[in-house]
Design an enzyme around this catalytic site. Structure first.
Site, short mmCIF file in Angstrom:
data_model
loop_
_atom_site.label_atom_id
_atom_site.label_comp_id
_atom_site.label_asym_id
_atom_site.label_seq_id
_atom_site.Cartn_x
_atom_site.Cartn_y
_atom_site.Cartn_z
N GLY A 8 -45.04 133.82 8.38
CA GLY A 8 -44.99 135.12 9.05
C GLY A 8 -44.98 135.02 10.56
O GLY A 8 -44.71 133.96 11.11
N HIS A 14 -37.26 131.81 12.62
CA HIS A 14 -37.32 132.22 11.21
C HIS A 14 -36.08 133.03 10.82
O HIS A 14 -35.50 132.82 9.75
CB HIS A 14 -38.54 133.12 10.97
N LYS A 126 -36.86 122.47 13.22
CA LYS A 126 -38.02 122.46 14.11
C LYS A 126 -39.10 121.55 13.56
O LYS A 126 -39.75 120.81 14.29
CB LYS A 126 -38.55 123.89 14.26
N GLN A 130 -41.50 117.86 8.01
CA GLN A 130 -41.69 118.76 6.87
C GLN A 130 -40.41 118.85 6.04
O GLN A 130 -40.45 118.77 4.81
CB GLN A 130 -42.10 120.15 7.38
N SER A 163 -44.51 130.29 16.60
CA SER A 163 -45.54 131.33 16.65
C SER A 163 -46.65 130.89 17.59
O SER A 163 -47.32 131.73 18.20
CB SER A 163 -46.11 131.55 15.26
P1 PAJ Z 1 -43.58 128.47 9.58
O1 PAJ Z 1 -44.17 127.69 10.70
O2 PAJ Z 1 -43.76 129.94 9.55
O3 PAJ Z 1 -42.06 128.14 9.54
C1 PAJ Z 1 -41.26 128.64 8.49
C2 PAJ Z 1 -39.89 128.01 8.60
O4 PAJ Z 1 -39.31 128.37 9.86
C3 PAJ Z 1 -39.96 126.46 8.58
O5 PAJ Z 1 -38.89 125.96 7.78
C4 PAJ Z 1 -39.79 126.10 10.04
O6 PAJ Z 1 -39.20 124.82 10.23
C5 PAJ Z 1 -38.85 127.20 10.51
N1 PAJ Z 1 -38.90 127.36 11.97
C6 PAJ Z 1 -39.98 127.63 12.75
N2 PAJ Z 1 -39.63 127.66 14.05
C7 PAJ Z 1 -38.31 127.40 14.09
C8 PAJ Z 1 -37.33 127.28 15.15
N3 PAJ Z 1 -37.68 127.42 16.43
N4 PAJ Z 1 -36.06 126.99 14.82
C9 PAJ Z 1 -35.71 126.83 13.52
N5 PAJ Z 1 -36.55 126.92 12.49
C10 PAJ Z 1 -37.84 127.21 12.77
O7 PAJ Z 1 -43.33 125.80 8.23
C11 PAJ Z 1 -44.09 126.62 7.75
O8 PAJ Z 1 -44.17 127.93 8.19
C12 PAJ Z 1 -44.99 126.29 6.59
O9 PAJ Z 1 -45.35 124.93 6.67
C13 PAJ Z 1 -44.36 126.59 5.20
C14 PAJ Z 1 -43.11 125.78 4.95
C15 PAJ Z 1 -44.06 128.10 5.06
C16 PAJ Z 1 -45.38 126.22 4.08
O10 PAJ Z 1 -46.57 126.91 4.25
#
Ligand code: PAJ
Length: 266
Positions: A8, A14, A126, A130, A163
């Site tokens: 979120g 995202h 990013k 993972q 975030s």
């Molecule tokens: P979160 O940090 O919310 O990220 C969700 C997805 O968005 C991940 O695949 C992350 O790599 C991607 N993301 C975040 N910032 C980004 C950016 N600047 N550019 C491209 N993609 C970006 O990663 C997680 O959540 C958690 O570990 C989750 C996979 C949901 C498991 O809880």
């Protein structure tokens, strides 16, 4: 069916993944779940920004078919006893400094995949480690879920969108742009013929060292699939870094191509 798991506080990073999913899928599901098991002792689980109303509005505007916002008890009932742990890949880089983090990520993704049962799931570059870990898990456990990678989305000054950027003071925020500058500099050095991992990593060390509000945790040139350290850039490499700005931990990375070999050593 396409699936985008998130925690979120949805930002442009995202939403780029959501767009990738909606373009490819007939139906797109997005989950929002701040997964307690991937946060370590003393990490920011309680402070993590939660903005469900805003998030749902963005997902609706993006044409997402379903949003899944489970309560912690729904994912982890008292009887919950199964953990998914990818070995090897999770031991270096962030895994070294966040013990148990990837075990929490793979476990929650396995549960979410089991509930949503998507044909493909989208993850951002990013979080390059993972992404590699999730690919390994879906392959090893024959989950039959395609893992689609989305590009890393940046702010205009180069900072990788996260975030956690919201935790930064204005001065920390300004200095944080040095991380991506260092990574970009390393990519330029590689394009100009530099192959020594220590020299490429040095570009990031130097860029971060020039900023008094930043502290480098690690920078490492690794193989993008195995996450094994590379001493020489003899094939595509991933240069990944983690940096503290105060208590805020920022990560960034760039894929680095070696310069094409020149003939006759010239
Ligand atoms: P979160 O940090 O919310 O990220 C969700 C997805 O968005 C991940 O695949 C992350 O790599 C991607 N993301 C975040 N910032 C980004 C950016 N600047 N550019 C491209 N993609 C970006 O990663 C997680 O959540 C958690 O570990 C989750 C996979 C949901 C498991 O809880």
């Amino acid at each position: 069916m396409g699936f985008v798991p998130t925690m979120g506080n949805l930002h442009r990073g995202h939403m780029s993944l959501v767009r990738l999913a909606t373009e490819r899928a007939d139906r797109t599901v997005v989950s929002i779940f701040v997964n307690p098991t991937q946060f370590g002792e003393g990490e920011d689980l309680d402070d993590y920004p939660r903005t469900p109303r805003k998030d749902l509005r963005k997902l609706q505007e993006a044409g997402v078919d379903a949003a899944f916002l489970p309560a912690p008890r729904e994912i982890y009932p008292d009887s919950f006893s199964t953990w998914v742990d990818v070995k090897g890949l999770t031991e270096g880089l962030c895994g070294r400094y966040r013990p148990g983090h990837f075990r929490g990520v793979t476990t929650v993704c396995a549960v979410l995949f089991g509930i949503v049962r998507p044909h493909f799931a989208v993850f951002g570059r990013k979080d390059a480690q993972q992404l590699a870990v999730i690919r390994r898990m879906t392959t090893d456990l024959r989950m039959g879920i395609e893992v689609v990678a989305g590009p890393l989305v940046r702010e205009p000054d180069g900072l990788a969108i996260s975030s956690r950027n919201g935790y930064l003071s204005p001065e920390q925020r300004r200095q944080a742009a040095a991380i991506s500058r260092g990574l970009r500099r390393a990519a330029e050095m590689a394009a100009a013929g530099s192959r020594d991992a220590a020299a490429l990593e040095g570009a990031v060390r130097e860029a971060v060292a020039g900023q008094d509000k930043l502290r480098l945790q690690y920078v490492s040139l690794v193989d993008p699939e195995t996450m094994e350290p590379m001493s020489m850039l003899d094939r595509t490499g991933l240069l990944a870094a983690a940096v503290y700005a105060g208590d805020t931990r920022l990560i960034d990375n760039v894929m680095i191509e070696p310069a094409p070999k020149r003939k006759n050593g010239r």
